[in-house]
Motif scaffolding. Structure first.
Motif, PDB file in Angstrom:
ATOM      1  N   PRO A   1      87.083  37.659 -24.521  1.00  0.00           N
ATOM      2  CA  PRO A   1      86.106  36.532 -24.049  1.00  0.00           C
ATOM      3  C   PRO A   1      85.405  37.220 -22.759  1.00  0.00           C
ATOM      4  CG  PRO A   1      88.420  35.688 -24.349  1.00  0.00           C
ATOM      5  CD  PRO A   1      88.341  37.222 -24.526  1.00  0.00           C
ATOM      6  N   SER A   2      84.086  36.771 -22.741  1.00  0.00           N
ATOM      7  CA  SER A   2      83.511  37.078 -21.246  1.00  0.00           C
ATOM      8  C   SER A   2      83.873  35.783 -20.362  1.00  0.00           C
ATOM      9  CB  SER A   2      81.864  37.191 -21.675  1.00  0.00           C
ATOM     10  OG  SER A   2      81.552  35.754 -22.217  1.00  0.00           O
ATOM     11  N   GLU A   3      83.777  36.120 -19.026  1.00  0.00           N
ATOM     12  CA  GLU A   3      84.059  35.173 -17.951  1.00  0.00           C
ATOM     13  C   GLU A   3      82.719  34.394 -17.541  1.00  0.00           C
ATOM     14  OE1 GLU A   3      86.941  34.234 -16.539  1.00  0.00           O
ATOM     15  OE2 GLU A   3      87.784  35.638 -18.089  1.00  0.00           O
ATOM     16  N   PRO A   4      82.729  33.104 -17.342  1.00  0.00           N
ATOM     17  CA  PRO A   4      81.621  32.533 -17.148  1.00  0.00           C
ATOM     18  C   PRO A   4      81.121  32.866 -15.587  1.00  0.00           C
ATOM     19  CG  PRO A   4      83.698  31.138 -16.723  1.00  0.00           C
ATOM     20  CD  PRO A   4      84.268  32.372 -17.311  1.00  0.00           C
TER      21      PRO A   4
ATOM     22  N   THR B   1      75.355  31.887 -20.791  1.00  0.00           N
ATOM     23  CA  THR B   1      76.017  33.036 -20.338  1.00  0.00           C
ATOM     24  C   THR B   1      76.514  33.962 -21.421  1.00  0.00           C
ATOM     25  OG1 THR B   1      77.917  31.525 -20.551  1.00  0.00           O
ATOM     26  CG2 THR B   1      77.263  31.847 -18.021  1.00  0.00           C
TER      27      THR B   1
ATOM     28  N   ASP C   1      80.779  36.941 -28.995  1.00  0.00           N
ATOM     29  CA  ASP C   1      80.680  36.715 -27.593  1.00  0.00           C
ATOM     30  C   ASP C   1      81.343  35.147 -27.341  1.00  0.00           C
ATOM     31  OD1 ASP C   1      79.925  37.980 -25.165  1.00  0.00           O
ATOM     32  OD2 ASP C   1      78.573  36.337 -24.591  1.00  0.00           O
ATOM     33  N   THR C   2      82.520  35.259 -27.064  1.00  0.00           N
ATOM     34  CA  THR C   2      83.113  33.730 -26.614  1.00  0.00           C
ATOM     35  C   THR C   2      83.437  33.770 -25.289  1.00  0.00           C
ATOM     36  OG1 THR C   2      85.303  35.072 -27.438  1.00  0.00           O
ATOM     37  CG2 THR C   2      84.191  33.126 -28.833  1.00  0.00           C
ATOM     38  N   THR C   3      83.769  32.775 -24.660  1.00  0.00           N
ATOM     39  CA  THR C   3      84.199  32.611 -23.391  1.00  0.00           C
ATOM     40  C   THR C   3      85.847  32.336 -23.131  1.00  0.00           C
ATOM     41  OG1 THR C   3      84.242  30.435 -22.318  1.00  0.00           O
ATOM     42  CG2 THR C   3      82.185  30.921 -23.418  1.00  0.00           C
ATOM     43  N   SER C   4      86.181  32.326 -21.960  1.00  0.00           N
ATOM     44  CA  SER C   4      87.750  32.462 -21.915  1.00  0.00           C
ATOM     45  C   SER C   4      88.032  30.734 -21.712  1.00  0.00           C
ATOM     46  CB  SER C   4      88.213  33.163 -20.681  1.00  0.00           C
ATOM     47  OG  SER C   4      87.319  32.669 -19.489  1.00  0.00           O
TER      48      SER C   4
END
Lengths: 476, 407
Positions: free
Chosen positions: A257-260, B81, B264-267
């Protein structure tokens, strides 16, 4: 053995005439044979059908409704099946109501299959544009599961009334020239155009709208049987989409996952800070309205649409306090707009009180209700809710500073006076309040709507109007 | 920056729109193009023009006007984002694609949604322009579904409903708190307010219908969608929320969408396989509430989840065996609808048949989809389940074998 010969595969009128004469002559289903012109002469000894006798007989209405689509089925058994039903109806007039009878079930299944074939034709015909035609013209090649072309063509005429089109099928062809439909015999796939520039866009759309993480091939195939695939431009993509699906899904599940961004985090923090109302009592009616809407002092917000603050003149001499918003108030976000509000408006008009010069609000700002089926049933708020919401009512009282506050009903009285204040014993009096205003109690307008007896209703209504007049005079 | 071709835009903007489950084109006013100059008709029943290998119907051209978005909703591939490729259609491009596809009979109409660009009002206005051009410039009489941006001004929402057959506002998540956490720019309350105002508009249009020709206002009503599995809400909570949405806003449908992994997920929301079976059970339970007379609380309490192994009606029957067996020759419709394995259609057929003859097991076999699930719960002229209804291992015998392909 009697042979009935029909002019075509969909010759309903011919079937009907033959069936009438066979039944009139007492020919049992076992002794009748059905054939269509051009199917080869299996039956050399053709005994002509007896002439139809006038008068005849009647059949239940449902029979014709069933027979017409059944004729369009491709099963060679359909003519005989319908004749057997017709025969049995003589001694079993209720037969068609017995859906579990094998003959009835078979006929209903055929009618169902025909209706489905018509529906699939509406779905799966793919027109191709004739590029150099003088007017906008489209042609499609289609292979229906049953002989539904003529029956379904009017649908396309209604939908594509202002363009010229033809649908070619192996059974029959339908043509629309923007005025009327006409039909020609069956055609060949080669008679139809073999492509259309937009099909590539359609395939792009088909491939992109598919979600590989939800592969359900059987569900697709059930609704879009393979027999239709050869004439669907998008169907050629199916194998590769299925094959790649698992790999695409695994890749998505395995990715890091990408960081916000920090900007986004800051934004979220700001939002949660501004949502708070505990910093101090609101000083304007706008602040009250905003605060009521995000209020979490009790749990009623959870099932409500919105908090409903009061509205009216910010310097009103007279303030009305009701119980809580109802169904419509909850949807509209304004107090007293539903049936009780209309009742209040009528009474105010009778009493000569201009609503625009008053301030109208509720003791509790969120709609307390119980979900019953599709309806929201009003529930009286409890003392706890009234206490939690007093914060807002007190703010409204401080800002508006009315001379007189009218509590409409018991809940409002509880909120305005801080204790249970029975209406019957206290109405018609000016009661002193701690904030220098005077208090008046009367009925809630929705009580007037509920009084069952007409005479009692009129009495209560008159009393209510008196109370409003009294309060207005007190405030003037 | 490279200029995208129309085909590339279509690929990006339909890919970005596919997480919306609804593709319904049914239930709107009947109309056709025979007295007009344009194209299109709607005749009540929706038409699915194709099915994708995910088993979903393709009835409408379901696309975004743009996937640029200033919001940052964790579950959404288009959040600000994310590194997903971006594109934007012009109004004219959407109009042309819709008409081109429609005239070739690929679709019933358009389902237009959008990322939020500049402001909610600006975006909503662009979407309304597409619908307006289709309706007014091209006399398009097919189906239009517009996704409403709840933060947009109410008069824009009303304008959208004038041109659209259906409008929808996604509730997104079963819990308000989850929405605050995962979609910081959205407010559950704003969403409910917009639904409330749409409902008032629909009711008002229906009211005037009796007196005069009503201004059309979303004749196919409004719907919403809830993502399942992205927060910790139980099935009981989810169904409770649906129940309230149906009641408060007169929604035609609540769609359940199993949280699906996105590129493309987020943590904040780790990827996982979509809980498809759970989604399926929720739809079954939703049906029980709307068409079978079940109260939400009978199906699942707030802290309960649905049984994934068996359908919710069977689960209810096994817990309430005292209510069975039901005599199919005597019971009223409500009781018959509670028998596992009997649908609305088969029940109605049985009620018709039994006016003329006593039902026997053979009739039930022909009218229901199979006997195994039904038999322990019914009495017919020639059948009594005896001790079968109360048999301890009944659940095991009625549990279908696990399908390994559904995860």
């Amino acid at each position: 053995m009697r042979v009935a010969r029909l002019a075509s595969q969909t010759d309903f009128a011919g079937w009907r005439a033959a069936a009438r004469s066979l039944r009139g002559a007492g020919v049992s289903p076992e002794a009748a044979v059905w054939t269509v012109d051009g199917e080869g002469d299996l039956f050399d000894e053709v005994v002509p059908l007896p002439a139809t006798t006038e008068g005849g007989f009647t059949v239940p209405k449902g029979f014709m409704e069933l027979a017409e689509p059944v004729i369009l089925h491709r099963s060679p058994e359909r003519f005989a099946l319908l004749y057997r039903l017709l025969w049995r109806l003589q001694s079993e007039p209720n037969l068609l109501h017995i859906a579990s009878d094998p003959d009835v079930a078979a006929a209903r299944d055929m009618a169902g299959a025909v209706s489905k074939a018509a529906h699939k034709m509406k779905a799966f015909v793919r027109f191709r544009k004739i590029e150099d035609a003088p007017e906008e013209t489209y042609v499609a090649w289609f292979e229906p599961a049953h002989r539904v072309t003529e029956a379904t063509a009017p649908f396309f005429a209604r939908r594509y009334a202002n363009m010229a089109w033809s649908i070619l099928t192996p059974d029959a062809c339908a043509h629309w020239d923007r005025r009327k439909l006409h039909f020609t015999p069956g055609a060949d796939k080669a008679d139809a155009p073999d492509g259309d520039a937009l099909e590539d866009y359609w395939r792009t759309y088909y491939a992109s709208t598919f979600n590989p993480a939800r592969l359900k091939v059987a569900a697709m195939q059930k609704e879009m049987p393979k027999r239709y695939w050869r004439n669907l431009p998008e169907a050629g993509l199916i194998p590769e989409l299925i094959e790649a699906a698992e790999g695409r899904t695994s890749a998505m599940v395995a990715q890091t996952p990408s960081e916000p961004s920090r900007r986004i985090v800051r934004q979220a923090q700001r939002l949660s800070r501004d949502g708070s109302f505990e910093e101090g009592a609101p000083g304007t009616l706008d602040a009250v309205a905003a605060g009521v809407d995000v209020c979490r002092r009790c749990e009623l917000w959870r099932d409500a649409t919105q908090g409903v603050a009061g509205e009216g003149l910010a310097t009103a001499r007279l303030m009305f306090v009701g119980e809580q918003p109802g169904d419509l108030e909850d949807l509209a976000g304004r107090p007293f707009v539903g049936p009780a509000g209309q009742m209040l408006d009528r009474a105010l008009a009778e009493a000569g009180v201009p609503r625009a010069e008053t301030y109208v609000t509720n003791a509790v700002k969120h709609f307390r209700h119980e979900q019953r089926g599709k309806r929201r049933i009003h529930q009286t708020p409890t003392t706890r809710h009234v206490e939690a919401c007093r914060w807002w009512l007190d703010a409204e009282r401080r800002i508006v500073r009315p001379r007189v506050i009218v509590a409409l009903g018991g809940t409002a009285a509880q909120a305005v006076f801080g204790k249970a204040t029975p209406i019957a014993a206290n109405r018609g009096k000016a009661l002193q309040l701690t904030d220098q205003a005077q208090g008046v109690v009367t009925y809630h307008p929705s009580y007037l709507l509920r009084v069952p007896d007409a005479a009692a209703k009129a009495t209560a209504h008159a009393a209510f109007v008196d109370d409003l007049r009294f309060a207005w005079k007190l405030a003037s | 920056m490279t200029v995208l071709t129309l085909k590339q835009k279509l690929a990006i903007l339909s890919d970005a729109a596919k997480y919306d489950a609804s593709c319904a084109s049914s239930g709107t006013s009947k109309r056709d193009s025979s007295n007009g100059r344009g194209v299109g008709s709607t005749e009540g029943m929706g038409i699915c023009h194709a099915y994708a290998p995910d088993g979903r119907c393709i009835s409408l051209l379901k696309i975004l006007l743009t996937n640029f978005c200033v919001y940052d909703c964790a579950y959404c591939v288009n959040r600000v984002t994310s590194n997903t490729p971006r594109a934007r259609f012009t109004v004219q491009e959407v109009v042309d694609l819709t008409l081109g596809f429609y005239k070739r009979n690929y679709i019933e109409g358009l389902f237009l949604s959008s990322g939020i660009i500049r402001s909610p009002d600006y975006t909503m206005e662009e979407m309304v322009r597409v619908a307006q051009s289709l309706r007014l410039d091209h006399d398009f009489r097919g189906y239009i579904h517009l996704k409403v941006i709840p933060e947009a001004a109410p008069d824009l929402v009303n304008k959208a409903a004038l041109y659209a057959d259906r409008v929808s506002i996604n509730i997104e998540l079963p819990r308000d708190e989850s929405l605050t956490a995962l979609a910081p720019e959205k407010s559950a309350q704003g969403i409910r307010k917009a639904m409330g105002s749409v409902r008032l508009g629909i009711d008002q249009a229906a009211d005037t219908a009796a007196k005069a020709r009503p201004p059309s206002f979303a004749p196919a009503g409004q719907s919403t969608q809830m993502i399942v599995g992205a927060d910790a809400a139980t099935d009981g909570e989810i169904l409770g929320r649906s129940d309230r949405l149906y009641g408060a806003y007169g929604l035609r449908r609540v769609y359940y969408s199993a949280y699906s992994p996105i590129p493309d997920t987020t943590s904040r929301l780790p990827p996982m396989r979509p809980p498809l079976m759970r989604e399926h059970r929720l739809y079954q339970a939703d049906w029980l509430m709307r068409f079978y007379g079940f109260e939400r609380i009978e199906i699942a309490a707030d802290n309960e989840d649905l049984d994934l192994a068996i359908d919710p009606k069977l689960a209810w029957a096994l817990k309430n065996r005292g209510q069975f067996p039901v005599d199919l020759n005597r019971a009223d419709r409500e009781r018959m609808l509670r028998v596992p394995g009997l649908g609305v259609k088969s029940v109605d057929k049985m009620i018709e048949v039994r006016r003329y003859k006593r039902l026997v097991l053979e009739d039930v076999k022909r009218l229901a989809r199979g006997l195994a699930k039904v038999k322990p719960f019914i009495v017919t002229q020639d059948w009594r389940p005896g001790a079968l209804t109360d048999q301890a291992d009944l659940r095991a015998t009625l549990t279908p074998p696990q399908q390994p392909s559904l995860f």
